[in-house]
Design a protein around this motif. Sequence first.
Motif, PDB file in Angstrom:
ATOM      1  N   TYR A  76     -14.904 -39.799 -17.733  1.00 35.79           N
ATOM      2  CA  TYR A  76     -13.710 -39.987 -18.545  1.00 35.79           C
ATOM      3  C   TYR A  76     -13.924 -39.417 -19.937  1.00 35.79           C
ATOM      4  CZ  TYR A  76     -11.377 -43.120 -15.281  1.00 35.79           C
ATOM      5  OH  TYR A  76     -10.746 -43.649 -14.205  1.00 35.79           O
ATOM      6  N   ALA A  77     -15.168 -39.392 -20.314  1.00 36.19           N
ATOM      7  CA  ALA A  77     -15.472 -38.933 -21.666  1.00 36.19           C
ATOM      8  C   ALA A  77     -15.330 -37.422 -21.774  1.00 36.19           C
ATOM      9  CB  ALA A  77     -16.885 -39.354 -22.056  1.00 36.19           C
ATOM     10  N   GLN A  79     -13.353 -35.006 -22.214  1.00 39.34           N
ATOM     11  CA  GLN A  79     -11.980 -34.876 -22.655  1.00 39.34           C
ATOM     12  C   GLN A  79     -11.373 -33.528 -22.311  1.00 39.34           C
ATOM     13  OE1 GLN A  79     -10.189 -37.273 -23.679  1.00 39.34           O
ATOM     14  NE2 GLN A  79     -11.738 -38.848 -23.974  1.00 39.34           N
ATOM     15  N   LEU A  82      -9.935 -33.899 -18.908  1.00 40.16           N
ATOM     16  CA  LEU A  82      -8.819 -34.833 -18.926  1.00 40.16           C
ATOM     17  C   LEU A  82      -7.601 -34.236 -19.604  1.00 40.16           C
ATOM     18  CD1 LEU A  82     -10.286 -38.353 -19.557  1.00 40.16           C
ATOM     19  CD2 LEU A  82      -9.085 -37.489 -17.562  1.00 40.16           C
ATOM     20  N   ALA A  83      -7.848 -33.284 -20.479  1.00 41.18           N
ATOM     21  CA  ALA A  83      -6.736 -32.703 -21.220  1.00 41.18           C
ATOM     22  C   ALA A  83      -5.991 -31.693 -20.363  1.00 41.18           C
ATOM     23  CB  ALA A  83      -7.249 -32.032 -22.497  1.00 41.18           C
ATOM     24  N   ASN A  84      -6.495 -31.431 -19.193  1.00 44.92           N
ATOM     25  CA  ASN A  84      -5.854 -30.453 -18.333  1.00 44.92           C
ATOM     26  C   ASN A  84      -4.674 -31.055 -17.580  1.00 44.92           C
ATOM     27  OD1 ASN A  84      -5.140 -28.516 -16.505  1.00 44.92           O
ATOM     28  ND2 ASN A  84      -7.250 -27.976 -15.987  1.00 44.92           N
ATOM     29  N   ILE A  87      -4.719 -31.554 -13.647  1.00 43.94           N
ATOM     30  CA  ILE A  87      -5.342 -32.722 -13.039  1.00 43.94           C
ATOM     31  C   ILE A  87      -4.391 -33.909 -13.060  1.00 43.94           C
ATOM     32  CG2 ILE A  87      -7.211 -34.404 -13.272  1.00 43.94           C
ATOM     33  CD1 ILE A  87      -8.346 -31.925 -12.400  1.00 43.94           C
ATOM     34  N   PHE A  88      -3.694 -34.035 -14.146  1.00 45.67           N
ATOM     35  CA  PHE A  88      -2.776 -35.147 -14.292  1.00 45.67           C
ATOM     36  C   PHE A  88      -1.651 -35.048 -13.269  1.00 45.67           C
ATOM     37  CE2 PHE A  88      -0.289 -37.800 -17.599  1.00 45.67           C
ATOM     38  CZ  PHE A  88      -0.550 -38.930 -16.845  1.00 45.67           C
ATOM     39  N   LYS A  89      -1.226 -33.837 -13.071  1.00 44.37           N
ATOM     40  CA  LYS A  89      -0.153 -33.608 -12.121  1.00 44.37           C
ATOM     41  C   LYS A  89      -0.616 -33.971 -10.710  1.00 44.37           C
ATOM     42  CE  LYS A  89       3.909 -31.482 -12.760  1.00 44.37           C
ATOM     43  NZ  LYS A  89       4.611 -30.836 -13.868  1.00 44.37           N
ATOM     44  N   GLY A 235      -9.528 -25.383 -24.505  1.00 44.77           N
ATOM     45  CA  GLY A 235      -8.796 -24.281 -25.094  1.00 44.77           C
ATOM     46  C   GLY A 235      -9.689 -23.483 -26.037  1.00 44.77           C
ATOM     47  N   GLN A 236     -10.496 -24.181 -26.782  1.00 47.38           N
ATOM     48  CA  GLN A 236     -11.382 -23.532 -27.747  1.00 47.38           C
ATOM     49  C   GLN A 236     -12.282 -22.505 -27.069  1.00 47.38           C
ATOM     50  OE1 GLN A 236     -11.414 -24.085 -31.171  1.00 47.38           O
ATOM     51  NE2 GLN A 236     -12.688 -22.257 -31.095  1.00 47.38           N
ATOM     52  N   ILE A 262      -4.992 -23.707 -19.720  1.00 53.04           N
ATOM     53  CA  ILE A 262      -5.339 -24.209 -21.045  1.00 53.04           C
ATOM     54  C   ILE A 262      -6.275 -23.236 -21.754  1.00 53.04           C
ATOM     55  CG2 ILE A 262      -6.614 -26.030 -22.255  1.00 53.04           C
ATOM     56  CD1 ILE A 262      -3.907 -26.956 -21.439  1.00 53.04           C
TER      57      ILE A 262
ATOM     58  N   GLN B  79       8.372 -35.922 -13.625  1.00 56.17           N
ATOM     59  CA  GLN B  79       7.337 -34.946 -13.949  1.00 56.17           C
ATOM     60  C   GLN B  79       7.247 -34.643 -15.443  1.00 56.17           C
ATOM     61  OE1 GLN B  79       5.101 -33.955 -11.967  1.00 56.17           O
ATOM     62  NE2 GLN B  79       5.901 -34.764 -10.039  1.00 56.17           N
ATOM     63  N   LEU B  82       4.918 -37.125 -16.851  1.00 53.20           N
ATOM     64  CA  LEU B  82       3.572 -36.895 -16.350  1.00 53.20           C
ATOM     65  C   LEU B  82       2.940 -35.642 -16.935  1.00 53.20           C
ATOM     66  CD1 LEU B  82       3.607 -37.871 -12.603  1.00 53.20           C
ATOM     67  CD2 LEU B  82       2.366 -38.900 -14.485  1.00 53.20           C
ATOM     68  N   PHE B  88      -1.892 -38.846 -20.356  1.00 53.51           N
ATOM     69  CA  PHE B  88      -3.111 -38.662 -19.587  1.00 53.51           C
ATOM     70  C   PHE B  88      -4.326 -39.074 -20.398  1.00 53.51           C
ATOM     71  CE2 PHE B  88      -5.431 -35.506 -16.634  1.00 53.51           C
ATOM     72  CZ  PHE B  88      -5.852 -36.574 -15.863  1.00 53.51           C
ATOM     73  N   LYS B  89      -4.260 -38.735 -21.657  1.00 50.45           N
ATOM     74  CA  LYS B  89      -5.362 -39.079 -22.534  1.00 50.45           C
ATOM     75  C   LYS B  89      -5.502 -40.599 -22.649  1.00 50.45           C
ATOM     76  CE  LYS B  89      -7.869 -36.344 -25.324  1.00 50.45           C
ATOM     77  NZ  LYS B  89      -7.934 -34.900 -25.595  1.00 50.45           N
ATOM     78  N   GLY B  92      -7.136 -41.834 -19.577  1.00 53.94           N
ATOM     79  CA  GLY B  92      -8.567 -41.579 -19.592  1.00 53.94           C
ATOM     80  C   GLY B  92      -9.328 -42.532 -20.487  1.00 53.94           C
ATOM     81  N   SER B  96     -11.908 -45.470 -19.399  1.00 54.20           N
ATOM     82  CA  SER B  96     -13.265 -45.463 -19.915  1.00 54.20           C
ATOM     83  C   SER B  96     -13.634 -46.822 -20.508  1.00 54.20           C
ATOM     84  CB  SER B  96     -13.363 -44.367 -20.970  1.00 54.20           C
ATOM     85  OG  SER B  96     -14.688 -44.032 -21.205  1.00 54.20           O
ATOM     86  N   ARG B  99     -14.036 -49.387 -17.780  1.00 57.53           N
ATOM     87  CA  ARG B  99     -15.263 -49.113 -17.062  1.00 57.53           C
ATOM     88  C   ARG B  99     -16.456 -49.703 -17.806  1.00 57.53           C
ATOM     89  NH1 ARG B  99     -17.405 -42.965 -16.761  1.00 57.53           N
ATOM     90  NH2 ARG B  99     -19.438 -43.344 -15.848  1.00 57.53           N
ATOM     91  N   ASP B 291      -4.311 -31.970 -27.915  1.00 50.99           N
ATOM     92  CA  ASP B 291      -5.342 -30.961 -28.133  1.00 50.99           C
ATOM     93  C   ASP B 291      -4.759 -29.572 -28.361  1.00 50.99           C
ATOM     94  OD1 ASP B 291      -7.196 -32.883 -27.752  1.00 50.99           O
ATOM     95  OD2 ASP B 291      -7.640 -32.350 -25.662  1.00 50.99           O
ATOM     96  N   LEU B 292      -3.684 -29.326 -27.647  1.00 56.62           N
ATOM     97  CA  LEU B 292      -3.075 -28.015 -27.668  1.00 56.62           C
ATOM     98  C   LEU B 292      -2.546 -27.613 -29.045  1.00 56.62           C
ATOM     99  CD1 LEU B 292      -3.128 -26.391 -25.182  1.00 56.62           C
ATOM    100  CD2 LEU B 292      -0.807 -27.109 -24.634  1.00 56.62           C
ATOM    101  N   PHE B 295      -3.808 -24.660 -30.615  1.00 52.99           N
ATOM    102  CA  PHE B 295      -3.667 -23.348 -29.989  1.00 52.99           C
ATOM    103  C   PHE B 295      -2.244 -22.860 -29.821  1.00 52.99           C
ATOM    104  CE2 PHE B 295      -7.706 -25.142 -28.689  1.00 52.99           C
ATOM    105  CZ  PHE B 295      -8.542 -24.181 -29.237  1.00 52.99           C
TER     106      PHE B 295
END
Lengths: 349, 349
Positions: A76-77, A79, A82-84, A87-89, A235-236, A262, B79, B82, B88-89, B92, B96, B99, B291-292, B295
């Motif tokens: 989970y860490a 990130q 997770l930011a993708n 995956i969420f979809k 992204g970076q 991303i 959607q 989602l 999503f973050k 996560g 975490s 957990r 995060d985006l 960018f």
Amino acid sequence: MNAKPNVKTIADIARLAGVSTSTASRALRDSDLISIETKERIKKIAQEHSFRPHLGARNLRLKKSNSIVLVFPFDYADQDVLANPYIFKVLGTVGSALRARHYDLLLSRLSDINMLIDDLYIHSGLAEGAIILGRGDNDQSKMAALVETNIPFVVLGPEHDNQGYCSVGIDNRQSSRMAVKHLAKQGRKRIAIISDNFDEPIAEGYQRYQGYLQGLADAGLPFDQNLTVLSTYAGQSGYDAIQLLLESVPDFDAIFVATSDIVAIGAMQALHDANKRIPQDVALVGFDNIDLCDFTNPPLTSISQRLHEGVADLLTQKLLDQIAGQQVESTMLQGRLVVRQSCGASVLT
Amino acid sequence: MNAKPNVKTIADIARLAGVSTSTASRALRDSDLISIETKERIKKIAQEHSFRPHLGARNLRLKKSNSIVLVFPFDYADQDVLANPYIFKVLGTVGSALRARHYDLLLSRLSDINMLIDDLYIHSGLAEGAIILGRGDNDQSKMAALVETNIPFVVLGPEHDNQGYCSVGIDNRQSSRMAVKHLAKQGRKRIAIISDNFDEPIAEGYQRYQGYLQGLADAGLPFDQNLTVLSTYAGQSGYDAIQLLLESVPDFDAIFVATSDIVAIGAMQALHDANKRIPQDVALVGFDNIDLCDFTNPPLTSISQRLHEGVADLLTQKLLDQIAGQQVESTMLQGRLVVRQSCGASVLT
DNA sequence: GCATATAATGCAATCGATTGCATAAACCCG
DNA sequence: CGGGTTTATGCAATCGATTGCATTATATGC
């Protein structure tokens, strides 16, 4: 405060109805061993007290759990992953598919397959099977060990020879080949690739790389090692990759970002900062076809993994079939190139 | 095939060790009622057979489930929601945090609070409590009903007067006010707002709108109804909103996109297409600080909800405290404006 | 009117792990 | 060496729902 006294178990309901727990249980399950009137009466009482049977007890008795564990082989860490949105979809669509089949969804707190085997939700009765969202590059010896356990599971990811388990995923090689050929068709000669793996045959990134090589070959373009750059999922990382390319091979005129959209977005940013025009100077194709592709500048051409077209249903159905004892086959889907402006093709169709 | 015979229960282990199930159970739980040697022996046997106690049975006996249900008051089919990386973050980070406290995470297949009360995972013993990811605009009468049930739960979202439950969220009003003042400080006079709600006091969007009004007042700017546009959570919605503004009030010089960064990104795209320069012609501030933001082109100034700074831990801890019977208070955090280029401020600091 | 079929209900065991209480074995000490 | 501890173990009940089998009540047939 609450008008209703402690009504927690079926026994409470039975007492209120003046019947045995067996009768109460049967009534609530609509058994035809019970007379209509009795059933109605008991149901009414249950309703009034908003009684719910204790699922743990039921599951124990019936030896099932009616739930599935969804495993991210990522922490989970992590990130970046997770930011993708992709995956969420997947998470959402799989959850939806399970829901339709009355299964509950447990999220794994496990970060790798080892722990899955070890800490095993399934052996402990929490779940009946697992859906593993991998990038497919899970250590195959671990996967073999998982197969050995006879735990029902399916994998979202690439199919390997003799893998011994059921997977659903797109054809990375073919899709990538298609993407590269598409770029070549727009007249691009110096096509770079950004991927997360160039070495391990098992990795999706590697397979996409192989597709890239094939695509180059198909188009009669030479391979140049300098046009290959490694990335992570952030992204970076895409941004950095472009800077690297600009230094070493400034004449590149297209990039296939095999890692993810991303990363492609990060790459676009770097190109903007370097005053490279997209697609005039550099054409771009991403992977995953996330929603955002429509809103990048310019909109990003990408490879769709066909999530909306049943991947989640396939995964779910194959898993449930497996749990039911059936034999199931892997499925490999063809990716679809969604053409937008970043690749330089005229979007007329 | 498998060398190990059916070893599924503690009774099996006990038989193999030649002891009673009580002894086996105690040994595996490290009770000091059992002699060291016996414990070692039993543990070794369990290990060899990779035995895991059946958690359903344990939970039934101990009357707990050690799991928490995470509720999206959205349908999986939605959607747009989602697709929001922010949600999503949260997922996560909450996962975490749980957990770390040895709790399992169940995803709710429920789409609204009614069903939560009705279909109640908690009454059925599946979960001990719930974390509700709302936009805070859940129908308050439903929420009141939820409070009545005495089910432990916490909400990620805004705090309302006398809400009767525990929530953790940022101060929408204050954060928005800050964002608008920031835009005004850059010399913007015609600041528009895109939000998903302008009517219901309970909604986050409304509160952000109120903050916007305050910000305008602080800066001595007049309010113009035409500068307010409604949106959903999809990028497309941001795109459409801009087109609307361009038609009705083409002289706007800044936008506060209160809905989300995703919507802001859609808005940026529309501005590009209309040949408006960001931030020269139109300055932009988003919400969520995904995060985006780093960018986009140009990078998007946004309001951070401080996810990384402990919101998940707060939620989790408050919920577990509640389960343990403690009284817990709501927390409202201050949002933080993360200045990038889209707002037109010089990013020197 | 009595035997038998049928419908409705209850008893008690079960799922697998845990634990209070009882018991047995070993040990201590005067 | 017997009474009293201490230590180690087992018995059986428990958590809550389900279900095979037994039992009772009603209905049917002749």
